[in-house]
Design a protein around this motif. Structure first.
Motif, PDB file in Angstrom:
ATOM      1  N   SER A   1       0.842  -1.177   0.000  1.00 51.02           N
ATOM      2  CA  SER A   1       0.000   0.000   0.000  1.00 51.02           C
ATOM      3  C   SER A   1       0.883   1.234   0.000  1.00 51.02           C
ATOM      4  CB  SER A   1      -0.901   0.009   1.239  1.00 51.02           C
ATOM      5  OG  SER A   1      -1.567   1.244   1.396  1.00 51.02           O
ATOM      6  N   PRO A   2       0.357   2.383  -0.496  1.00 52.18           N
ATOM      7  CA  PRO A   2       1.137   3.619  -0.459  1.00 52.18           C
ATOM      8  C   PRO A   2       1.484   4.067   0.956  1.00 52.18           C
ATOM      9  CG  PRO A   2      -0.675   3.814  -2.011  1.00 52.18           C
ATOM     10  CD  PRO A   2      -0.903   2.547  -1.247  1.00 52.18           C
ATOM     11  N   SER A   3       0.729   3.604   1.948  1.00 51.68           N
ATOM     12  CA  SER A   3       1.025   3.973   3.329  1.00 51.68           C
ATOM     13  C   SER A   3       0.319   2.997   4.245  1.00 51.68           C
ATOM     14  CB  SER A   3       0.583   5.402   3.637  1.00 51.68           C
ATOM     15  OG  SER A   3       0.861   5.736   4.978  1.00 51.68           O
ATOM     16  N   GLN A   4       1.064   2.302   5.078  1.00 53.46           N
ATOM     17  CA  GLN A   4       0.442   1.370   5.999  1.00 53.46           C
ATOM     18  C   GLN A   4       1.282   1.267   7.259  1.00 53.46           C
ATOM     19  OE1 GLN A   4       1.182  -1.650   2.775  1.00 53.46           O
ATOM     20  NE2 GLN A   4       1.368  -3.020   4.521  1.00 53.46           N
ATOM     21  N   ALA A   5       0.607   1.033   8.364  1.00 55.07           N
ATOM     22  CA  ALA A   5       1.302   0.896   9.640  1.00 55.07           C
ATOM     23  C   ALA A   5       1.826  -0.527   9.782  1.00 55.07           C
ATOM     24  CB  ALA A   5       0.363   1.237  10.792  1.00 55.07           C
ATOM     25  N   THR A   6       2.754  -0.699  10.671  1.00 60.60           N
ATOM     26  CA  THR A   6       3.262  -2.032  10.979  1.00 60.60           C
ATOM     27  C   THR A   6       3.330  -2.175  12.486  1.00 60.60           C
ATOM     28  OG1 THR A   6       5.079  -3.589  10.583  1.00 60.60           O
ATOM     29  CG2 THR A   6       5.681  -1.287  10.911  1.00 60.60           C
ATOM     30  N   THR A   7       3.146  -3.384  12.962  1.00 63.87           N
ATOM     31  CA  THR A   7       3.090  -3.602  14.400  1.00 63.87           C
ATOM     32  C   THR A   7       4.473  -3.471  15.029  1.00 63.87           C
ATOM     33  OG1 THR A   7       3.302  -5.974  13.981  1.00 63.87           O
ATOM     34  CG2 THR A   7       1.081  -5.106  14.276  1.00 63.87           C
ATOM     35  N   ILE A   8       4.491  -3.067  16.277  1.00 68.55           N
ATOM     36  CA  ILE A   8       5.733  -2.858  17.010  1.00 68.55           C
ATOM     37  C   ILE A   8       6.231  -4.183  17.571  1.00 68.55           C
ATOM     38  CG2 ILE A   8       6.761  -1.717  19.008  1.00 68.55           C
ATOM     39  CD1 ILE A   8       4.697   0.507  18.640  1.00 68.55           C
ATOM     40  N   VAL A   9       7.519  -4.429  17.428  1.00 73.15           N
ATOM     41  CA  VAL A   9       8.161  -5.616  17.992  1.00 73.15           C
ATOM     42  C   VAL A   9       8.806  -5.210  19.316  1.00 73.15           C
ATOM     43  CG1 VAL A   9       9.917  -7.378  17.672  1.00 73.15           C
ATOM     44  CG2 VAL A   9       8.573  -6.598  15.716  1.00 73.15           C
ATOM     45  N   ARG A  10       8.443  -5.881  20.400  1.00 72.28           N
ATOM     46  CA  ARG A  10       8.922  -5.475  21.720  1.00 72.28           C
ATOM     47  C   ARG A  10       9.932  -6.452  22.315  1.00 72.28           C
ATOM     48  NH1 ARG A  10       5.593  -1.407  23.059  1.00 72.28           N
ATOM     49  NH2 ARG A  10       3.542  -1.364  22.063  1.00 72.28           N
ATOM     50  N   SER A  11      10.126  -7.600  21.678  1.00 70.40           N
ATOM     51  CA  SER A  11      11.041  -8.602  22.231  1.00 70.40           C
ATOM     52  C   SER A  11      11.856  -9.237  21.113  1.00 70.40           C
ATOM     53  CB  SER A  11      10.247  -9.690  22.974  1.00 70.40           C
ATOM     54  OG  SER A  11      11.080 -10.786  23.305  1.00 70.40           O
ATOM     55  N   ALA A  12      13.127  -9.529  21.422  1.00 74.78           N
ATOM     56  CA  ALA A  12      13.980 -10.190  20.441  1.00 74.78           C
ATOM     57  C   ALA A  12      13.558 -11.634  20.215  1.00 74.78           C
ATOM     58  CB  ALA A  12      15.432 -10.140  20.907  1.00 74.78           C
ATOM     59  N   LEU A  13      12.676 -12.165  21.070  1.00 71.45           N
ATOM     60  CA  LEU A  13      12.163 -13.526  20.903  1.00 71.45           C
ATOM     61  C   LEU A  13      10.842 -13.558  20.142  1.00 71.45           C
ATOM     62  CD1 LEU A  13      12.953 -14.965  24.465  1.00 71.45           C
ATOM     63  CD2 LEU A  13      14.319 -15.136  22.372  1.00 71.45           C
TER      64      LEU A  13
ATOM     65  N   ARG B   1       8.109 -12.672  14.806  1.00 74.24           N
ATOM     66  CA  ARG B   1       8.220 -11.766  13.658  1.00 74.24           C
ATOM     67  C   ARG B   1       9.640 -11.237  13.521  1.00 74.24           C
ATOM     68  NH1 ARG B   1       3.607  -7.850  15.678  1.00 74.24           N
ATOM     69  NH2 ARG B   1       4.838  -8.292  17.546  1.00 74.24           N
ATOM     70  N   PHE B   2      10.284 -10.950  14.655  1.00 73.09           N
ATOM     71  CA  PHE B   2      11.665 -10.479  14.606  1.00 73.09           C
ATOM     72  C   PHE B   2      12.601 -11.611  14.186  1.00 73.09           C
ATOM     73  CE2 PHE B   2      15.783  -9.999  16.774  1.00 73.09           C
ATOM     74  CZ  PHE B   2      16.203  -8.813  16.183  1.00 73.09           C
ATOM     75  N   LEU B   3      12.390 -12.795  14.734  1.00 77.24           N
ATOM     76  CA  LEU B   3      13.243 -13.930  14.378  1.00 77.24           C
ATOM     77  C   LEU B   3      13.110 -14.269  12.898  1.00 77.24           C
ATOM     78  CD1 LEU B   3      12.628 -16.210  17.496  1.00 77.24           C
ATOM     79  CD2 LEU B   3      14.572 -14.695  17.041  1.00 77.24           C
ATOM     80  N   LEU B   4      11.892 -14.185  12.365  1.00 75.48           N
ATOM     81  CA  LEU B   4      11.682 -14.449  10.943  1.00 75.48           C
ATOM     82  C   LEU B   4      12.384 -13.391  10.099  1.00 75.48           C
ATOM     83  CD1 LEU B   4      10.277 -16.206   8.829  1.00 75.48           C
ATOM     84  CD2 LEU B   4       8.286 -14.704   9.017  1.00 75.48           C
ATOM     85  N   ALA B   5      12.329 -12.130  10.559  1.00 80.43           N
ATOM     86  CA  ALA B   5      13.001 -11.053   9.825  1.00 80.43           C
ATOM     87  C   ALA B   5      14.506 -11.273   9.794  1.00 80.43           C
ATOM     88  CB  ALA B   5      12.664  -9.713  10.474  1.00 80.43           C
ATOM     89  N   VAL B   6      15.077 -11.644  10.938  1.00 77.23           N
ATOM     90  CA  VAL B   6      16.519 -11.899  10.995  1.00 77.23           C
ATOM     91  C   VAL B   6      16.884 -13.069  10.090  1.00 77.23           C
ATOM     92  CG1 VAL B   6      18.412 -12.636  12.492  1.00 77.23           C
ATOM     93  CG2 VAL B   6      16.787 -10.911  13.296  1.00 77.23           C
ATOM     94  N   ALA B   7      16.055 -14.108  10.106  1.00 69.23           N
ATOM     95  CA  ALA B   7      16.323 -15.273   9.260  1.00 69.23           C
ATOM     96  C   ALA B   7      16.326 -14.907   7.782  1.00 69.23           C
ATOM     97  CB  ALA B   7      15.276 -16.362   9.521  1.00 69.23           C
ATOM     98  N   GLY B   8      15.521 -13.912   7.411  1.00 67.13           N
ATOM     99  CA  GLY B   8      15.511 -13.476   6.020  1.00 67.13           C
ATOM    100  C   GLY B   8      16.666 -12.550   5.674  1.00 67.13           C
ATOM    101  N   LEU B   9      17.101 -11.740   6.646  1.00 63.54           N
ATOM    102  CA  LEU B   9      18.162 -10.765   6.375  1.00 63.54           C
ATOM    103  C   LEU B   9      19.554 -11.384   6.408  1.00 63.54           C
ATOM    104  CD1 LEU B   9      16.841  -7.699   8.422  1.00 63.54           C
ATOM    105  CD2 LEU B   9      16.918  -7.939   5.939  1.00 63.54           C
TER     106      LEU B   9
END
Length: 295
Positions: free
Chosen positions: A54-66, A69-77
């Motif tokens: 979308s031209p503009s959309q919010a994303t949820t806040i990640v509050r823990s390294a566990l 969503r954060f672990l999946l992001a790291v696995a992709g990066l």
């Protein structure tokens, strides 16, 4: 240093234009860093598979390294970072355009590191980074298919060529479909609302669009939603004040607009004349003119 200056200027100039809303749980550096990592991974993903965006959309806040969503992001990066390290040693051209992608994306992604707003992502921030991605695709195609100097050459690897042509056709169809909602402002804002129901930018712009089309009931629904999301946003209050003025409530409309910028009735002195006490018999058209001048 240049990136830091750009980020500061971007926030000062665009924060109100983007209608970013305050994020009360978005104050600590930890969640901002974790969420920015997730955002970077999201940009990499939608560059390759551009749906849904979308031209503009919010994303949820990640509050823990566990957080998964954060672990999946790291696995992709991680593999992307490894690929850049290999390219830096063996294929400098590919490394340059991979670096182009991340460096041109940095200002749009790193803005989420700054306090004061909820994180935001948008496909339009990928315009410049996508140049690097397209060149990487071309380099990868040449590596898979071989140098194509003569389309009839026997050395052409037909399997990868057919696969690439099929993928290109699919992406062309997706691009045509995505371009459709950019042809009309109303469809564009509805698309933003469908992708992110909590989008303040979509709600307030839909309200203004319906107002200009004389669709007061639809505009009222949109502005009520915008007020529920950000009750103290200046542009929302001015837009809602304009709606009130257009629907026979000029006094309330002027008060709403003035409240949007923190002024009491009669205390704002400006060239538009809004600081003057409005006559008791002011018409909606008169209030409308004042509010347009105010906005």
């Amino acid at each position: 240093l240049l990136l830091a200056v750009f980020l500061v200027v971007r926030v000062l100039v665009l924060s109100d234009v983007l209608l970013v809303r305050a994020g009360p749980g978005w104050d600590n550096a930890g969640p901002r860093i974790l969420t920015t990592v997730k955002v970077l991974s999201w940009y990499a993903w939608v560059t390759i598979i551009p749906y849904p965006v979308s031209p503009s959309q919010a994303t949820t806040i990640v509050r823990s390294a566990l957080d998964p969503r954060f672990l999946l992001a790291v696995a992709g990066l991680v593999p992307l970072a490894a690929g850049m390290i290999v390219a830096a040693r063996r294929w400098r051209v590919a490394f340059f355009f991979a670096a182009w992608f991340w460096l041109t994306l940095a200002p749009s992604a790193a803005i989420n590191l700054l306090p004061g707003s909820e994180p935001i992502v948008a496909d339009r921030f990928l315009y410049l980074p996508s140049v690097g991605f397209c060149v990487l695709l071309a380099l990868g195609l040449r590596w898979l298919v071989g140098d194509v100097r003569d389309i009839e050459t026997e050395q052409l690897r037909r399997g990868p060529t057919v696969a690439f042509a099929g993928g290109l056709a699919l992406f062309a169809i997706l691009t045509i479909w995505r371009n459709e909602y950019w042809k009309d402002d109303l469809r564009l804002y509805y698309r933003m609302e469908d992708t992110d129901p909590r989008s303040l930018l979509a709600a307030v712009n839909l309200g203004l669009m319906h107002l200009t089309r004389l669709e007061a009931q639809e505009a009222r629904v949109d502005f009520e939603k915008a007020l529920a999301i950000a009750p103290n946003n200046a542009r929302v209050l001015v837009g809602h004040g304009l709606l009130l003025a257009e629907t026979g409530q000029p006094e309330e409309g002027l008060q709403q607009a003035l409240r949007g910028l923190g002024f009491e009735r009669g205390s704002f002195i400006g060239g538009a004349g809004l600081g003057e006490a409005a006559p008791a018999n002011i018409t909606p058209a008169g209030a409308r003119r004042r509010l347009f001048a105010f906005a």
